[in-house]
Design a protein around this motif. Structure first.
Motif, short mmCIF file in Angstrom:
data_model
loop_
_atom_site.label_atom_id
_atom_site.label_comp_id
_atom_site.label_asym_id
_atom_site.label_seq_id
_atom_site.Cartn_x
_atom_site.Cartn_y
_atom_site.Cartn_z
N MET A 142 0.85 -1.18 0.00
CA MET A 142 0.00 0.00 0.00
C MET A 142 0.89 1.24 0.00
O MET A 142 1.84 1.32 0.75
CB MET A 142 -0.91 -0.02 1.23
N SER A 143 0.57 2.19 -0.85
CA SER A 143 1.41 3.37 -0.96
C SER A 143 1.20 4.32 0.20
O SER A 143 0.17 4.30 0.88
CB SER A 143 1.10 4.10 -2.27
N ASP A 144 2.19 5.17 0.42
CA ASP A 144 2.08 6.19 1.46
C ASP A 144 0.93 7.14 1.16
O ASP A 144 0.23 7.58 2.07
CB ASP A 144 3.39 6.98 1.57
N ILE A 145 0.73 7.46 -0.12
CA ILE A 145 -0.35 8.36 -0.50
C ILE A 145 -1.71 7.73 -0.21
O ILE A 145 -2.62 8.40 0.28
CB ILE A 145 -0.23 8.80 -1.98
N LEU A 146 -1.85 6.44 -0.48
CA LEU A 146 -3.10 5.76 -0.14
C LEU A 146 -3.33 5.82 1.37
O LEU A 146 -4.45 6.03 1.82
CB LEU A 146 -3.11 4.32 -0.63
N ASN A 147 -2.29 5.64 2.15
CA ASN A 147 -2.43 5.76 3.61
C ASN A 147 -2.91 7.15 4.01
O ASN A 147 -3.74 7.28 4.92
CB ASN A 147 -1.11 5.44 4.32
N ILE A 148 -2.41 8.17 3.34
CA ILE A 148 -2.86 9.54 3.62
C ILE A 148 -4.34 9.70 3.25
O ILE A 148 -5.11 10.30 4.00
CB ILE A 148 -1.98 10.56 2.86
N ALA A 149 -4.75 9.14 2.11
CA ALA A 149 -6.16 9.19 1.72
C ALA A 149 -7.02 8.47 2.75
O ALA A 149 -8.10 8.95 3.12
CB ALA A 149 -6.35 8.57 0.33
N ARG A 150 -6.53 7.34 3.23
CA ARG A 150 -7.28 6.61 4.28
C ARG A 150 -7.37 7.42 5.57
O ARG A 150 -8.39 7.39 6.26
CB ARG A 150 -6.64 5.26 4.54
N GLU A 151 -6.32 8.14 5.92
CA GLU A 151 -6.34 9.00 7.11
C GLU A 151 -7.39 10.11 6.95
O GLU A 151 -8.10 10.44 7.90
CB GLU A 151 -4.96 9.60 7.38
N ALA A 152 -7.47 10.68 5.75
CA ALA A 152 -8.49 11.69 5.49
C ALA A 152 -9.89 11.09 5.61
O ALA A 152 -10.79 11.71 6.20
CB ALA A 152 -8.29 12.31 4.11
N ALA A 153 -10.08 9.88 5.07
CA ALA A 153 -11.37 9.20 5.18
C ALA A 153 -11.72 8.93 6.63
O ALA A 153 -12.86 9.15 7.06
CB ALA A 153 -11.35 7.90 4.38
N LYS A 154 -10.74 8.48 7.40
CA LYS A 154 -10.98 8.22 8.82
C LYS A 154 -11.34 9.50 9.56
O LYS A 154 -12.26 9.52 10.39
CB LYS A 154 -9.76 7.57 9.46
N ALA A 155 -10.66 10.60 9.24
CA ALA A 155 -10.97 11.88 9.87
C ALA A 155 -12.40 12.31 9.55
O ALA A 155 -13.10 12.86 10.41
CB ALA A 155 -9.98 12.95 9.41
N ALA A 156 -12.85 12.05 8.33
CA ALA A 156 -14.24 12.36 7.96
C ALA A 156 -15.21 11.49 8.76
O ALA A 156 -16.20 11.98 9.31
CB ALA A 156 -14.44 12.16 6.46
N LEU A 157 -14.91 10.20 8.84
CA LEU A 157 -15.76 9.28 9.59
C LEU A 157 -15.80 9.62 11.08
O LEU A 157 -16.84 9.46 11.73
CB LEU A 157 -15.29 7.84 9.39
N ASP A 158 -14.70 10.13 11.60
CA ASP A 158 -14.66 10.54 13.01
C ASP A 158 -15.67 11.65 13.31
O ASP A 158 -16.10 11.80 14.45
CB ASP A 158 -13.26 11.01 13.41
N LYS A 159 -16.04 12.41 12.28
CA LYS A 159 -17.05 13.47 12.44
C LYS A 159 -18.39 13.06 11.84
O LYS A 159 -19.22 13.89 11.49
CB LYS A 159 -16.55 14.78 11.82
N LYS A 160 -18.58 11.74 11.73
CA LYS A 160 -19.86 11.15 11.30
C LYS A 160 -20.23 11.42 9.84
O LYS A 160 -21.41 11.46 9.48
CB LYS A 160 -21.01 11.58 12.21
N ALA A 161 -19.22 11.61 8.98
CA ALA A 161 -19.50 11.72 7.55
C ALA A 161 -20.14 10.43 7.07
O ALA A 161 -19.87 9.35 7.60
CB ALA A 161 -18.21 11.99 6.78
N ARG A 162 -20.97 10.55 6.04
CA ARG A 162 -21.64 9.37 5.48
C ARG A 162 -21.11 9.10 4.08
O ARG A 162 -20.57 9.98 3.42
CB ARG A 162 -23.14 9.62 5.43
N ASP A 163 -21.30 7.87 3.66
CA ASP A 163 -20.99 7.46 2.28
C ASP A 163 -19.57 7.86 1.86
O ASP A 163 -19.37 8.45 0.80
CB ASP A 163 -22.01 8.03 1.30
N VAL A 164 -18.61 7.51 2.69
CA VAL A 164 -17.22 7.87 2.42
C VAL A 164 -16.65 6.93 1.36
O VAL A 164 -16.75 5.71 1.47
CB VAL A 164 -16.37 7.82 3.70
N VAL A 165 -16.07 7.53 0.31
CA VAL A 165 -15.53 6.78 -0.81
C VAL A 165 -14.13 7.31 -1.11
O VAL A 165 -13.89 8.51 -1.05
CB VAL A 165 -16.42 6.96 -2.07
N ILE A 166 -13.23 6.40 -1.42
CA ILE A 166 -11.91 6.77 -1.93
C ILE A 166 -11.83 6.27 -3.37
O ILE A 166 -12.07 5.09 -3.62
CB ILE A 166 -10.77 6.16 -1.10
N LEU A 167 -11.51 7.17 -4.29
CA LEU A 167 -11.33 6.80 -5.69
C LEU A 167 -9.87 6.92 -6.06
O LEU A 167 -9.23 7.93 -5.77
CB LEU A 167 -12.16 7.70 -6.61
#
Length: 118
Positions: free
Chosen positions: A1-26
């Motif tokens: 897994m690339s470092d950039i993908l890990n950063i994208a996942r961290e952003a997704a997790k940060a969104a989920l931590d604030k109850k974001a819905r329908d989180v998608v990484i493309l």
């Protein structure tokens, strides 16, 4: 897994931590040169969208990512956070349906957002 993908996942997790819905990484690097990943999520209202953006900015800063461009924070119908290799889109529901980035960029592979993120 690339470092950039890990950063994208961290952003997704940060969104989920604030109850974001329908989180998608493309995974965008196969379909465009503008970025490697989009993180797309939905907020139920302006206040939540702003809280999601603030949390993502905090987490990205902790991960050494400098924001290149931000727009839409005041109105918060569609907030864009551009980190170069990762671009985050925070939509309120109507705007997400209207712009439908997942269909527009339908050739981009979706990256599974792991259940432990949510």
């Amino acid at each position: 897994m690339s470092d950039i993908l890990n950063i994208a996942r961290e952003a997704a997790k940060a969104a989920l931590d604030k109850k974001a819905r329908d989180v998608v990484i493309l995974k965008m690097d196969d379909v465009t040169i503008i970025t490697d990943y989009f993180v797309i999520c939905t907020a139920t209202n302006r206040t939540q969208a702003q809280a999601i953006a603030d949390n993502i900015e905090d987490v990205m800063k902790e991960n050494g990512m400098k924001i290149l461009h931000r727009e839409g924070l005041k109105e918060a119908a569609w907030i864009l956070l551009d980190y170069g290799s990762v671009v985050v889109h925070i939509f309120q529901e109507d705007m997400r349906r209207f712009y439908d980035l997942e269909t527009l960029w339908g050739d981009a592979a979706a990256v599974q957002v792991k259940s432990e993120l949510g």
